[in-house]
Design a protein around this motif. Structure first.
Motif, PDB file in Angstrom:
ATOM      1  N   ALA A 109     -15.157  15.406  22.209  1.00  0.00           N
ATOM      2  CA  ALA A 109     -15.074  14.053  21.669  1.00  0.00           C
ATOM      3  C   ALA A 109     -15.641  14.026  20.256  1.00  0.00           C
ATOM      4  O   ALA A 109     -16.466  14.859  19.890  1.00  0.00           O
ATOM      5  CB  ALA A 109     -15.851  13.084  22.565  1.00  0.00           C
ATOM      6  N   VAL A 110     -15.201  13.052  19.457  1.00  0.00           N
ATOM      7  CA  VAL A 110     -15.732  12.971  18.098  1.00  0.00           C
ATOM      8  C   VAL A 110     -17.135  12.377  18.097  1.00  0.00           C
ATOM      9  O   VAL A 110     -17.925  12.628  17.184  1.00  0.00           O
ATOM     10  CB  VAL A 110     -14.796  12.169  17.162  1.00  0.00           C
ATOM     11  CG1 VAL A 110     -13.498  12.909  16.953  1.00  0.00           C
ATOM     12  CG2 VAL A 110     -14.570  10.757  17.665  1.00  0.00           C
ATOM     13  N   HIS A 111     -17.465  11.563  19.131  1.00  0.00           N
ATOM     14  CA  HIS A 111     -18.806  10.996  19.226  1.00  0.00           C
ATOM     15  C   HIS A 111     -19.142  10.723  20.685  1.00  0.00           C
ATOM     16  O   HIS A 111     -18.252  10.681  21.552  1.00  0.00           O
ATOM     17  CB  HIS A 111     -18.930   9.702  18.408  1.00  0.00           C
ATOM     18  CG  HIS A 111     -17.985   8.620  18.846  1.00  0.00           C
ATOM     19  ND1 HIS A 111     -18.196   7.842  19.964  1.00  0.00           N
ATOM     20  CD2 HIS A 111     -16.824   8.193  18.303  1.00  0.00           C
ATOM     21  CE1 HIS A 111     -17.216   6.981  20.093  1.00  0.00           C
ATOM     22  NE2 HIS A 111     -16.357   7.177  19.111  1.00  0.00           N
ATOM     23  N   VAL A 120     -18.777  15.606  18.312  1.00  0.00           N
ATOM     24  CA  VAL A 120     -18.822  16.378  17.070  1.00  0.00           C
ATOM     25  C   VAL A 120     -19.902  15.854  16.135  1.00  0.00           C
ATOM     26  O   VAL A 120     -20.699  16.626  15.593  1.00  0.00           O
ATOM     27  CB  VAL A 120     -17.447  16.340  16.369  1.00  0.00           C
ATOM     28  CG1 VAL A 120     -17.547  16.935  14.958  1.00  0.00           C
ATOM     29  CG2 VAL A 120     -16.403  17.092  17.178  1.00  0.00           C
ATOM     30  N   ILE A 121     -19.955  14.527  15.932  1.00  0.00           N
ATOM     31  CA  ILE A 121     -20.866  13.999  14.917  1.00  0.00           C
ATOM     32  C   ILE A 121     -22.323  14.228  15.307  1.00  0.00           C
ATOM     33  O   ILE A 121     -23.156  14.566  14.450  1.00  0.00           O
ATOM     34  CB  ILE A 121     -20.571  12.511  14.632  1.00  0.00           C
ATOM     35  CG1 ILE A 121     -21.270  12.061  13.366  1.00  0.00           C
ATOM     36  CG2 ILE A 121     -20.917  11.627  15.815  1.00  0.00           C
ATOM     37  CD1 ILE A 121     -20.782  12.738  12.113  1.00  0.00           C
ATOM     38  N   GLU A 122     -22.655  14.064  16.595  1.00  0.00           N
ATOM     39  CA  GLU A 122     -24.035  14.295  17.019  1.00  0.00           C
ATOM     40  C   GLU A 122     -24.420  15.763  16.872  1.00  0.00           C
ATOM     41  O   GLU A 122     -25.551  16.083  16.482  1.00  0.00           O
ATOM     42  CB  GLU A 122     -24.231  13.854  18.474  1.00  0.00           C
ATOM     43  CG  GLU A 122     -24.179  12.353  18.702  1.00  0.00           C
ATOM     44  CD  GLU A 122     -22.782  11.807  18.884  1.00  0.00           C
ATOM     45  OE1 GLU A 122     -22.627  10.580  19.025  1.00  0.00           O
ATOM     46  OE2 GLU A 122     -21.814  12.608  18.886  1.00  0.00           O
ATOM     47  N   GLN A 123     -23.486  16.663  17.157  1.00  0.00           N
ATOM     48  CA  GLN A 123     -23.778  18.094  17.015  1.00  0.00           C
ATOM     49  C   GLN A 123     -23.942  18.481  15.548  1.00  0.00           C
ATOM     50  O   GLN A 123     -24.803  19.300  15.200  1.00  0.00           O
ATOM     51  CB  GLN A 123     -22.661  18.915  17.676  1.00  0.00           C
ATOM     52  CG  GLN A 123     -22.632  18.758  19.190  1.00  0.00           C
ATOM     53  CD  GLN A 123     -21.526  19.593  19.820  1.00  0.00           C
ATOM     54  OE1 GLN A 123     -21.710  20.754  20.124  1.00  0.00           O
ATOM     55  NE2 GLN A 123     -20.370  18.976  20.002  1.00  0.00           N
ATOM     56  N   LEU A 134     -24.436  11.475   7.789  1.00  0.00           N
ATOM     57  CA  LEU A 134     -23.189  12.071   8.266  1.00  0.00           C
ATOM     58  C   LEU A 134     -22.539  11.017   9.157  1.00  0.00           C
ATOM     59  O   LEU A 134     -23.081  10.667  10.205  1.00  0.00           O
ATOM     60  CB  LEU A 134     -23.440  13.362   9.066  1.00  0.00           C
ATOM     61  CG  LEU A 134     -23.944  14.577   8.301  1.00  0.00           C
ATOM     62  CD1 LEU A 134     -24.315  15.705   9.265  1.00  0.00           C
ATOM     63  CD2 LEU A 134     -22.896  15.068   7.297  1.00  0.00           C
ATOM     64  N   GLU A 135     -21.389  10.480   8.722  1.00  0.00           N
ATOM     65  CA  GLU A 135     -20.722   9.419   9.464  1.00  0.00           C
ATOM     66  C   GLU A 135     -19.237   9.726   9.584  1.00  0.00           C
ATOM     67  O   GLU A 135     -18.597  10.166   8.626  1.00  0.00           O
ATOM     68  CB  GLU A 135     -20.887   8.071   8.757  1.00  0.00           C
ATOM     69  CG  GLU A 135     -22.303   7.527   8.735  1.00  0.00           C
ATOM     70  CD  GLU A 135     -22.732   6.938  10.067  1.00  0.00           C
ATOM     71  OE1 GLU A 135     -21.891   6.821  10.975  1.00  0.00           O
ATOM     72  OE2 GLU A 135     -23.924   6.589  10.186  1.00  0.00           O
ATOM     73  N   LEU A 149     -12.516  13.874   9.155  1.00  0.00           N
ATOM     74  CA  LEU A 149     -13.306  13.563   7.965  1.00  0.00           C
ATOM     75  C   LEU A 149     -14.666  13.001   8.347  1.00  0.00           C
ATOM     76  O   LEU A 149     -14.773  12.122   9.204  1.00  0.00           O
ATOM     77  CB  LEU A 149     -12.590  12.512   7.110  1.00  0.00           C
ATOM     78  CG  LEU A 149     -11.704  13.008   5.963  1.00  0.00           C
ATOM     79  CD1 LEU A 149     -10.575  13.854   6.514  1.00  0.00           C
ATOM     80  CD2 LEU A 149     -11.160  11.829   5.170  1.00  0.00           C
ATOM     81  N   VAL A 150     -15.702  13.507   7.651  1.00  0.00           N
ATOM     82  CA  VAL A 150     -17.071  13.023   7.818  1.00  0.00           C
ATOM     83  C   VAL A 150     -17.614  12.689   6.435  1.00  0.00           C
ATOM     84  O   VAL A 150     -17.576  13.525   5.530  1.00  0.00           O
ATOM     85  CB  VAL A 150     -17.962  14.091   8.493  1.00  0.00           C
ATOM     86  CG1 VAL A 150     -19.403  13.602   8.581  1.00  0.00           C
ATOM     87  CG2 VAL A 150     -17.425  14.445   9.873  1.00  0.00           C
ATOM     88  N   ALA A 151     -18.113  11.461   6.281  1.00  0.00           N
ATOM     89  CA  ALA A 151     -18.679  11.046   4.994  1.00  0.00           C
ATOM     90  C   ALA A 151     -20.140  11.478   4.897  1.00  0.00           C
ATOM     91  O   ALA A 151     -20.878  11.422   5.882  1.00  0.00           O
ATOM     92  CB  ALA A 151     -18.568   9.538   4.840  1.00  0.00           C
TER      93      ALA A 151
END
Length: 327
Positions: A109-111, A120-123, A134-135, A149-151
């Motif tokens: 999952a992305v989040h 992904v974002i938490e990892q 990182l968002e 994409l991650v800002a």
């Protein structure tokens, strides 16, 4: 910023990088490790104040706003849950001081949320503790691989999200579908309606212009060719077509529902697909959904030049049948 576990009233001043951000997302970033239910509870209770007034989760913050946080303690369970997130980097397709573009694998999952403890974002945040921000700019389905994409700055997040909202990005996916796609069918302009199953799972169905909850959804379809299956494939099994699908709107499950509605479900789709065909595909080695976020074109959020991003098709898809000849 002081540790959240200090349990004292604190005041945060919104900076320019956070302009336009929702209150709930601002708190999730500032209160690292806080579980989402806690964030929403303290907002609903009125304990969080913006400029001394109650605020909603979707309140958009402005530079200079004063955000009051109540005394809060993280439970041991919440601390443990945060520590359990494994640090992980993902293949980098592009990176600079403004954004990070990774190649997301299928099955992740992305989040976190909806029964998934992390994504992904938490990892990435665990792997890069020094990163101030990182968002996620956008999302991909859990079983979809490809460009994500991650800002790395709040201003980059806003500018990139504006591009997605204004439909000025170009997002093209590769999809293997059942049957022979008619060459003349190049545009699917069919509205979609999101709903929940009794168990709470999210689903999407096609609807029509009379549906007040329908959202206009446009997919452009280009045929890449007919895919020959592996040796031993049953002669009476349906043929398959590899498509490049560019979405002009980013609706939930858009490509999956549009293609299934057209009579050509995506290989391996466990929500909208042909389940008997999926079992046959799995016997011949295709054990995931054949949907890949292949190409993405954007404007750089700071330098305003065009960026053409591409994620190679994963080996488990590229090596299935004769798919590789189309790449």
């Amino acid at each position: 910023m002081s540790d959240m576990s200090s349990a004292a009233v604190r005041h945060l001043t919104v900076d320019a990088e956070s302009a336009g951000q929702r209150l709930d997302n601002f708190l999730l970033r500032e209160l690292k490790g806080a579980p989402k239910p806690l964030i929403y509870r303290i907002i609903r209770s009125g304990e969080v104040r913006v400029n001394k007034a109650r605020a909603r989760a979707d309140t958009r913050l402005q530079p200079g706003d004063d955000v009051r946080l109540p005394p809060v303690r993280l439970s041991e369970r919440a601390d443990g849950a945060q520590a359990a997130v494994p640090a992980r980097e993902f293949p980098v397709l592009y990176e600079d001081g403004w954004l990070l573009v990774v190649d997301k694998p299928a099955g992740i999952a992305v989040h976190g949320g909806s029964g998934v403890s992390f994504g992904v974002i938490e990892q990435l945040r665990q792997a890069r503790p020094e990163a101030p921000l990182l968002e996620l700019v956008h999302r991909l389905d859990r079983e979809t691989s490809g460009v994500l994409l991650v800002a790395k700055r709040r201003s980059a997040l806003k500018r990139l999200q504006d591009q997605f909202r204004e439909r000025s990005t170009g997002k093209t996916y590769l999809a293997l579908v059942r049957g022979v796609w008619p060459l003349a069918r190049k545009v699917i302009d069919v509205p979609l309606h999101k709903y929940l199953l009794p168990g709470g799972q999210r689903r999407v169905r096609v609807t029509d212009a009379r549906d007040p909850h329908g959202q206009r959804s446009i997919s452009l379809v280009r045929v890449l060719g007919s895919v020959q299956p592996p040796a031993g494939w049953p002669a009476d099994a349906p043929p398959m077509t590899l498509l490049a699908v560019t979405i002009k709107t980013g609706r939930t499950h858009q490509i999956r529902v549009h293609l299934a509605h057209a009579g050509h479900p995506i290989a391996g789709d466990d929500k909208y697909g042909d389940f008997e065909w999926n079992r046959l595909l799995a016997r011949f080695g295709l054990t995931r959904m054949f949907l890949h976020a292949w190409q993405l074109s954007i404007r750089h959020p700071a330098q305003d030049h065009g960026l053409q991003l591409q994620a190679p098709l994963p080996a488990e898809l590229a090596d299935w049948g004769d798919v590789r000849r189309f790449l």
